[in-house]
Write an enzyme that holds these catalytic residues in place. Structure first.
Site, PDB file in Angstrom:
ATOM      1  CG  HIS A 157      -1.869   0.796   1.331  1.00  0.00           C
ATOM      2  ND1 HIS A 157      -3.232   0.753   1.657  1.00  0.00           N
ATOM      3  CD2 HIS A 157      -1.847   2.022   0.445  1.00  0.00           C
ATOM      4  CE1 HIS A 157      -4.325   1.953   1.335  1.00  0.00           C
ATOM      5  NE2 HIS A 157      -2.709   2.952   0.903  1.00  0.00           N
ATOM      6  CG  HIS A 193      -1.255   6.734  -1.534  1.00  0.00           C
ATOM      7  ND1 HIS A 193      -2.010   6.266  -2.878  1.00  0.00           N
ATOM      8  CD2 HIS A 193      -1.844   6.067  -0.481  1.00  0.00           C
ATOM      9  CE1 HIS A 193      -3.019   5.320  -2.303  1.00  0.00           C
ATOM     10  NE2 HIS A 193      -2.775   5.913  -0.864  1.00  0.00           N
ATOM     11  CG  LEU A 194       6.040   4.828  -5.214  1.00  0.00           C
ATOM     12  CD1 LEU A 194       7.131   4.733  -5.216  1.00  0.00           C
ATOM     13  CD2 LEU A 194       5.932   5.643  -3.300  1.00  0.00           C
ATOM     14  CG  ASN A 210      -5.120   7.322  -5.102  1.00  0.00           C
ATOM     15  OD1 ASN A 210      -3.974   6.231  -4.975  1.00  0.00           O
ATOM     16  ND2 ASN A 210      -4.819   7.931  -4.012  1.00  0.00           N
ATOM     17  CE  LYS A 220      -7.857   2.070  -2.243  1.00  0.00           C
ATOM     18  NZ  LYS A 220      -6.385   2.233  -1.214  1.00  0.00           N
ATOM     19  CG  HIS A 223     -10.462   4.581   1.996  1.00  0.00           C
ATOM     20  ND1 HIS A 223      -8.734   5.024   2.065  1.00  0.00           N
ATOM     21  CD2 HIS A 223     -11.096   4.919   2.435  1.00  0.00           C
ATOM     22  CE1 HIS A 223      -9.509   6.729   2.666  1.00  0.00           C
ATOM     23  NE2 HIS A 223     -10.439   5.733   2.761  1.00  0.00           N
ATOM     24  CG  ASP A 256      -2.344   4.703   3.613  1.00  0.00           C
ATOM     25  OD1 ASP A 256      -2.088   4.813   1.598  1.00  0.00           O
ATOM     26  OD2 ASP A 256      -3.382   5.504   3.785  1.00  0.00           O
ATOM     27  CB  ALA A 299      -5.985  13.124   3.807  1.00  0.00           C
ATOM     28  N   GLY A 300      -2.760  12.335   4.138  1.00  0.00           N
ATOM     29  CA  GLY A 300      -1.564  11.250   4.591  1.00  0.00           C
ATOM     30  C   GLY A 300      -0.480  11.369   4.876  1.00  0.00           C
TER      31      GLY A 300
END
Length: 429
Positions: free
Chosen positions: A59, A61-62, A93, A143, A171, A298, A316-317
């Site tokens: 998990h 997000h690059l 995403n 996903k 999610h 994440d 957010a992250g």
């Protein structure tokens, strides 16, 4: 690809072995080296440092393509190597969303050129036709972000994925509850600066309802589901009851394990994430890790400018690739969890859940993906040493005991101490 011998390696069973690596694979693990074994000058004496299978993060997000001002495949994969990860699976995403064959191929090509560790990709869900076409490219899974879709649309998306042989990652937050709560709470200007309010806007109830819906859909469609970043004890109780009749695996994140929503009071808006850090009446804790199947960081990088806005408009992250292993190993040293448990969650199970061939275990014939640990090394988490573009973390300056000191991907040393070396990552399927 050069051959390599790792001498005097301590396994998680506390045995001392020598690992002989040839052509990127573990050829042999043996207690005594013979003169005939030493066919290479490339011999490293690990002096009884601990070796575990290279970590697999299902998990991340690059942000590449389309959002490379936050992160790209080069910086993100370097952060992975530095954090002890030899395989990462990227979420869909990006811009464009990886939910068409064209977008999927584009991202795979970018990663093939830039990634310094091995990788896979999760696919988004758009139309029945798109889901079927992407299947030819061998995604790790599909996903869905449940908070972005209405119920009827969600069921249709679940149905598309049920026609494949892939898991569905989810999610889990209910769109209607989240939308209503945000509309209500954001109408009070006082909440613009009260970050803790965000944890109630995206409430524990929103997660519980979404998970319940996901389970019902999965049962009806006979679909394997992987529930990402489960964050509340109440949701765990629901999942426990459902496991006897549904094919479910679940993931924890380091920030939900180690933090609660009082973190907002000290660290502020930069700790904002989805799902949010939870109230102590709901949050998961380290002692619940035994019921989880995997840990995903994440890893969700943003610029500091994007993070430092108000409660509702801040991104957010939380970046997690370089903080996770020291956090976990510290708890091992405190006897709160075992190293076997860490390996189960970060290597063994991710390889099983996503059917990654030849990875996740230290076995003869498997890829020589190895993370070397110094269980006695002490320090503080320091973002100045990080390779991610997102140099912030609510764990900054937290003391640790035990960390990774070398990362080996298919027999190549890709990271050592605070250095990362050039390496060509490949698609794992």
């Amino acid at each position: 690809m050069g051959d390599l011998i790792l001498k005097n390696c301590k396994t998680i069973e506390n045995e001392i072995v020598n690992i002989i690596i040839e052509e990127g694979k573990i050829k042999e693990m043996k207690k005594e080296l013979l003169s005939s074994d030493k066919t290479t000058d490339n011999i490293i004496d690990l002096k009884e440092k601990t070796v575990i299978p290279g970590l697999i993060d299902p998990h991340v997000h690059l942000r590449d393509p389309g959002l490379t001002h936050k992160e790209d495949w080069k910086s993100g994969s370097e952060a992975a190597a530095h954090g002890g990860y030899t395989t990462i699976i990227d979420m869909p995403n990006t811009v464009p969303t990886t939910n068409t064959l064209e977008a999927f191929k584009e991202k795979k090509e970018i990663a093939n050129k830039k990634s310094c560790v091995d990788f896979a990709l999760h696919a988004g869900v758009k139309t029945k036709k798109d889901v079927k076409e992407i299947l030819e490219e061998k995604p790790a899974a599909y996903k869905i972000f449940m908070d972005l879709h209405e119920i009827d649309e969600l069921y249709q998306m679940f149905e598309y994925v049920s026609k494949t042989d892939k898991p569905l990652c989810l999610h889990c937050e209910d769109k209607n509850i989240v939308d209503y709560n945000i509309k209500t709470l954001s109408s009070n200007p006082d909440n613009d600066s009260k970050t803790i309010t965000y944890s109630y806007a995206r409430s524990a109830l929103a997660e519980l309802i979404a998970v319940n819906r996901a389970i019902e859909f999965a049962k009806k469609l006979d679909l394997q589901i992987h529930l990402c970043h489960i964050s509340t004890r109440q949701t765990l109780e629901l999942i426990h009851e459902a496991r006897t009749s549904a094919n479910i695996t679940i993931e924890a994140t380091p920030h939900h394990i180690f933090l609660d929503n009082t973190t907002y009071e000290n660290y502020g808006i930069k700790a904002k994430t989805n799902p949010p850090l939870r109230d102590k009446n709901y949050n998961i804790t380290l002692d619940l890790l035994n019921v989880f199947d995997s840990i995903g960081t994440d890893h969700a990088p943003h610029t500091l400018e994007e993070k430092q806005k108000n409660t509702w408009t801040s991104a957010a992250g939380i970046p997690g690739l370089e903080a996770t292993l020291p956090l976990l190993l510290t708890e091992v040293n405190k006897n709160k969890i075992t190293l076997k448990e860490v390996v189960r969650l970060t290597s063994h199970n991710p390889s099983k859940i996503f059917k990654i061939p030849n990875k996740g275990f230290l076995k003869e014939g498997y890829d020589a993906d190895i993370t070397v640990l110094d269980m006695k090394k002490e320090g503080k988490i320091n973002v100045d040493n990080w390779f991610t573009q997102a140099k912030y973390t609510p764990f900054e300056n937290r003391e640790y005991i035990g960390c990774n000191v070398m990362t080996i991907n298919r027999g190549n040393i890709v990271s050592e101490e605070n250095e990362v070396y050039k390496n060509e990552g490949k698609y794992v399927y």
